[in-house]
Design a protein around this motif. Structure first.
Motif, mmCIF file in Angstrom:
data_model
loop_
_atom_site.group_PDB
_atom_site.id
_atom_site.type_symbol
_atom_site.label_atom_id
_atom_site.label_comp_id
_atom_site.label_asym_id
_atom_site.label_seq_id
_atom_site.Cartn_x
_atom_site.Cartn_y
_atom_site.Cartn_z
ATOM 1 N N HIS A 1 1.306 14.697 153.971
ATOM 2 C CA HIS A 1 2.385 15.674 154.093
ATOM 3 C C HIS A 1 3.427 15.356 153.029
ATOM 4 N N THR A 2 3.806 16.364 152.259
ATOM 5 C CA THR A 2 4.796 16.186 151.206
ATOM 6 C C THR A 2 5.975 17.112 151.467
ATOM 7 N N GLU A 3 7.116 16.510 151.700
ATOM 8 C CA GLU A 3 8.357 17.244 151.918
ATOM 9 C C GLU A 3 9.299 16.861 150.782
ATOM 10 N N ALA A 4 10.037 17.829 150.246
ATOM 11 C CA ALA A 4 10.867 17.531 149.080
ATOM 12 C C ALA A 4 12.049 18.476 148.975
ATOM 13 N N THR A 5 12.959 18.099 148.084
ATOM 14 C CA THR A 5 14.033 19.002 147.673
ATOM 15 C C THR A 5 13.507 19.807 146.486
ATOM 16 N N ALA A 6 14.226 20.826 146.094
ATOM 17 C CA ALA A 6 13.833 21.627 144.929
ATOM 18 C C ALA A 6 13.801 20.757 143.671
ATOM 19 N N GLU A 7 14.751 19.839 143.542
ATOM 20 C CA GLU A 7 14.793 18.964 142.372
ATOM 21 C C GLU A 7 13.575 18.039 142.330
ATOM 22 N N GLU A 8 13.169 17.531 143.473
ATOM 23 C CA GLU A 8 11.986 16.664 143.530
ATOM 24 C C GLU A 8 10.717 17.452 143.212
ATOM 25 N N ALA A 9 10.634 18.677 143.708
ATOM 26 C CA ALA A 9 9.477 19.522 143.410
ATOM 27 C C ALA A 9 9.415 19.828 141.911
ATOM 28 N N LEU A 10 10.563 20.124 141.310
ATOM 29 C CA LEU A 10 10.608 20.413 139.880
ATOM 30 C C LEU A 10 10.226 19.180 139.061
ATOM 31 N N SER A 11 10.665 18.012 139.492
ATOM 32 C CA SER A 11 10.292 16.776 138.813
ATOM 33 C C SER A 11 8.781 16.577 138.845
ATOM 34 N N THR A 12 8.175 16.928 139.955
ATOM 35 C CA THR A 12 6.723 16.810 140.080
ATOM 36 C C THR A 12 6.023 17.719 139.077
ATOM 37 N N VAL A 13 6.525 18.931 138.908
ATOM 38 C CA VAL A 13 5.956 19.853 137.916
ATOM 39 C C VAL A 13 6.118 19.266 136.513
ATOM 40 N N ALA A 14 7.288 18.702 136.217
ATOM 41 C CA ALA A 14 7.528 18.099 134.899
ATOM 42 C C ALA A 14 6.561 16.947 134.649
ATOM 43 N N ARG A 15 6.293 16.155 135.664
ATOM 44 C CA ARG A 15 5.345 15.042 135.516
ATOM 45 C C ARG A 15 3.927 15.549 135.269
ATOM 46 N N HIS A 16 3.576 16.660 135.894
ATOM 47 C CA HIS A 16 2.275 17.273 135.601
ATOM 48 C C HIS A 16 2.221 17.703 134.134
ATOM 49 N N ALA A 17 3.335 18.212 133.615
ATOM 50 C CA ALA A 17 3.387 18.619 132.202
ATOM 51 C C ALA A 17 3.193 17.415 131.289
ATOM 52 N N VAL A 18 3.861 16.315 131.605
ATOM 53 C CA VAL A 18 3.705 15.095 130.803
ATOM 54 C C VAL A 18 2.240 14.669 130.796
ATOM 55 N N GLU A 19 1.616 14.706 131.962
ATOM 56 C CA GLU A 19 0.210 14.288 132.061
ATOM 57 C C GLU A 19 -0.722 15.194 131.271
ATOM 58 N N VAL A 20 -0.561 16.504 131.410
ATOM 59 C CA VAL A 20 -1.474 17.408 130.712
ATOM 60 C C VAL A 20 -1.265 17.349 129.196
ATOM 61 N N LEU A 21 -0.018 17.140 128.758
ATOM 62 C CA LEU A 21 0.267 17.122 127.318
ATOM 63 C C LEU A 21 -0.034 15.776 126.659
ATOM 64 N N SER A 22 -0.286 14.767 127.462
ATOM 65 C CA SER A 22 -0.579 13.451 126.880
ATOM 66 C C SER A 22 -1.957 12.951 127.288
ATOM 67 N N GLY A 23 -2.698 13.761 127.995
ATOM 68 C CA GLY A 23 -3.975 13.321 128.534
ATOM 69 C C GLY A 23 -5.177 13.751 127.713
ATOM 70 N N PRO A 24 -6.341 13.438 128.230
ATOM 71 C CA PRO A 24 -7.586 13.693 127.495
ATOM 72 C C PRO A 24 -7.994 15.167 127.426
ATOM 73 N N GLU A 25 -7.325 16.031 128.187
ATOM 74 C CA GLU A 25 -7.724 17.435 128.184
ATOM 75 C C GLU A 25 -6.964 18.289 127.165
ATOM 76 N N VAL A 26 -6.134 17.661 126.344
ATOM 77 C CA VAL A 26 -5.383 18.406 125.321
ATOM 78 C C VAL A 26 -6.309 19.272 124.463
ATOM 79 N N PRO A 27 -7.468 18.760 124.013
ATOM 80 C CA PRO A 27 -8.344 19.614 123.199
ATOM 81 C C PRO A 27 -8.904 20.827 123.955
ATOM 82 N N LEU A 28 -8.788 20.825 125.270
ATOM 83 C CA LEU A 28 -9.325 21.919 126.086
ATOM 84 C C LEU A 28 -8.295 23.006 126.382
#
Length: 187
Positions: free
Chosen positions: A108-135
Motif C-alpha cells: 500500500h502506497t499513500e503519499a502527498t502530491a509532492e511525494e507522488a511527483l517526486s516518484t514520477v521525477a525518479r522514474h524520469a531519472v531512471e528511464v533517461l539514464s538506463g539501458p532502455e534509452v536506445p529504445l
C-alpha cells in the motif's frame, strides 16, 4: 478528443509527459485540475491513496511534465540537455518520494502530491539514464507526440499504442489504398 489518461508508453514518466496531447497541433491538456492530477497518480499506480492536490501542485506537475518532455526529446535526438529542465527534474527527484508499505493485505502506497511527483521525477531519472534509452521512440502518428519505449521484437513498433494511434493510421492507409485502386477503375 478523449482526455482520459492513457498508459501506453512503458514508463510512468513517459506517460506523465504524454498528459499534454498533440503538442504540435491541438495541445489537449489532461491535467486540468487538482482532481485530474490525483486521478493520474492513482491510475498510473504511483500511489494507492493520496492527500488531495491543490492548484500549486498542478502547476508544479505541469512544470515537471514539460521538463521531462524536453529531456526525453533531447535524449531521443542525441542532443544536450537543457539546464533548466535538468534542474527541474533533479529538484523534484531530490524530494521525498512515495514510500510503499507492507500491510496485512499486501503493498500500500499513500503519499502527498509532492511525494507522488517526486516518484514520477525518479522514474524520469531512471528511464533517461538506463539501458532502455536506445529504445525511446516518438509515435509515428503525426498528431501524437507520445514518446514510448519500444520493447517489441525487432524494435519495429511504430505507434505508441495500437488502440490509440495504430488502428487509426492503419485504417486511414487502407482507405487511401482502396481509393487509389478505385480511382483508375472509374476512368
Amino acid at each position: 478528443m478523449n482526455l482520459d489518461h492513457v498508459f501506453v508508453c512503458g514508463n510512468p514518466a513517459l506517460d506523465f509527459a504524454a498528459t499534454l496531447r498533440a503538442r504540435r497541433t491541438l495541445r489537449a491538456e489532461t491535467l486540468v485540475s487538482p482532481e485530474r492530477l490525483d486521478a493520474w497518480y492513482l491510475e498510473a499506480g504511483i500511489v494507492d491513496a493520496l492527500s488531495p492536490s491543490g492548484e500549486s501542485d498542478v502547476a508544479q506537475a505541469v512544470a515537471l511534465r514539460e521538463a521531462v518532455y524536453v529531456l526525453v526529446t533531447a535524449r531521443r535526438l542525441g542532443e544536450s540537455y537543457e539546464a533548466e529542465a535538468l534542474a527541474t527534474v533533479n529538484g523534484a527527484a531530490r524530494k521525498p518520494s512515495a514510500t510503499p508499505q507492507l500491510t496485512a493485505t499486501g503493498r500500500h502506497t499513500e503519499a502527498t502530491a509532492e511525494e507522488a511527483l517526486s516518484t514520477v521525477a525518479r522514474h524520469a531519472v531512471e528511464v533517461l539514464s538506463g539501458p532502455e534509452v536506445p529504445l525511446l521512440k516518438e509515435c509515428g502518428n503525426p498528431e501524437c507526440t507520445r514518446v514510448y519505449i519500444d520493447r517489441s521484437r525487432g524494435v519495429r513498433r511504430q505507434w505508441c499504442g495500437m488502440e490509440s494511434c495504430g488502428n487509426k493510421l492503419k485504417a486511414a492507409a487502407y482507405r487511401a489504398r482502396k481509393k487509389q485502386v478505385q480511382a483508375p477503375a472509374a476512368h
